[in-house]
Design a protein around this motif. Structure first.
Motif, PDB file in Angstrom:
ATOM      1  N   ASP A 116      49.005  37.292  33.581  1.00 38.29           N
ATOM      2  CA  ASP A 116      49.278  38.964  34.012  1.00 38.29           C
ATOM      3  C   ASP A 116      49.115  38.946  35.550  1.00 38.29           C
ATOM      4  O   ASP A 116      48.052  38.722  35.883  1.00 38.29           O
ATOM      5  N   GLU A 118      48.072  41.541  37.217  1.00 39.29           N
ATOM      6  CA  GLU A 118      46.777  42.206  37.275  1.00 39.29           C
ATOM      7  C   GLU A 118      45.677  41.187  37.264  1.00 39.29           C
ATOM      8  O   GLU A 118      44.592  41.490  37.794  1.00 39.29           O
ATOM      9  N   GLY A 122      43.124  39.966  40.033  1.00 42.64           N
ATOM     10  CA  GLY A 122      41.424  40.369  40.108  1.00 42.64           C
ATOM     11  C   GLY A 122      41.049  38.952  40.022  1.00 42.64           C
ATOM     12  O   GLY A 122      39.629  38.833  40.901  1.00 42.64           O
TER      13      GLY A 122
END
Length: 262
Positions: A116, A118, A122
């Motif tokens: 993903d 995101e 991160g």
């Protein structure tokens, strides 16, 4: 019970324990899971039901220890050590199998989560990645599915938390006669499962309550070996605490039982 029955019972029982317990962690953690963000209450009950299912399966073969700390406490109580290695062998193998099956069951969710954008972003900003919630801890973004990690990394506190929680669990089992036949009608197993839920609710906040050395070590080994993209490290620097802490707690509980209840 024969040594072979002990190994077989502990393999199957511990595998179910880890499959259901790790499964609820995966369900709450991974993207594209219907139970994502279900919270700590779901996790504690998931682990309690894991104990319930695994112990019932193993009970007729091995007594359903599923936990080296429980095996240690019972050995201290009874003085019977000859079968301890067979319990430990079955428990470790079962923990490895259970953790592997969590990956199999959530294969698509692991892939979706770890690729993903995101999550990847991160990781790029914080290569250590979170292990629990949004707290940055050493370890990868899905390590918390497999093993425990502290919210505040303080080895002394973390060790004491694990020791105290495990001592409560083992002392309960010893004082309720789990080695003397109470488990034959299943009531002892049900009560133990409820104690595990209670420990999670009351004492699980600081470390994630391993209270079982192989519950943490076996899945941590599997995490380190699985071909998971962007999985990060397995936080081996912390791994000794959920092993030593529960064993210390079990030894304390066994000693207290012999001093106070016999």
């Amino acid at each position: 019970m024969s040594n072979g029955h002990i190994v077989i019972g502990e393999i199957f029982g511990t595998a179910v324990l880890i499959l259901l317990g790790g499964g609820v962690c995966a369900a709450v953690t991974l993207k594209r899971s219907k139970a994502r963000d279900a919270g700590w209450l779901a996790i504690t009950f998931g682990w309690g039901f894991g104990v319930l299912g695994g112990a019932y399966i193993a009970n007729g073969y091995s007594g359903g220890h599923l936990n080296p700390a429980v095996t240690l406490g019972i050995a201290i109580k009874t003085g019977e050590w000859s079968k301890v290695p067979y319990y430990l062998i079955g428990q470790l193998i079962g923990a490895l199998i259970g953790a592997f099956l969590v990956w199999v069951a959530y294969l698509g969710q692991f892939q979706a989560h770890l690729t993903d954008p995101e999550v990847v972003a991160g990781l790029e900003s914080d290569p250590a990645g979170p292990t629990t919630g949004n707290k940055a801890q050493p370890g990868g973004p899905v390590l918390g599915v497999f093993s425990t990690g502290p919210e505040i990394r303080n080895p002394v506190q973390n060790l004491l938390t694990e020791a105290v929680a495990t001592a409560v669990l083992v002392l309960f089992i010893l004082t309720q006669g789990m080695t003397d036949g109470l488990a034959e009608n299943g009531m002892g197993i049900l009560l133990t499962a409820l104690i595990v839920v209670g420990l999670g609710l009351s004492l699980g906040g600081p470390t994630g309550y391993a209270i079982n050395p192989f519950r943490d070590l076996g899945p941590r080994i599997v995490h380190s070996l699985l071909p998971l993209p962007n999985k990060g490290g397995s936080d081996w620097g912390y791994a000794w605490i959920p092993v030593v802490g529960p064993l210390a707690g079990a030894a304390i509980a066994g000693g207290l039982y012999r001093l106070a209840f016999t």
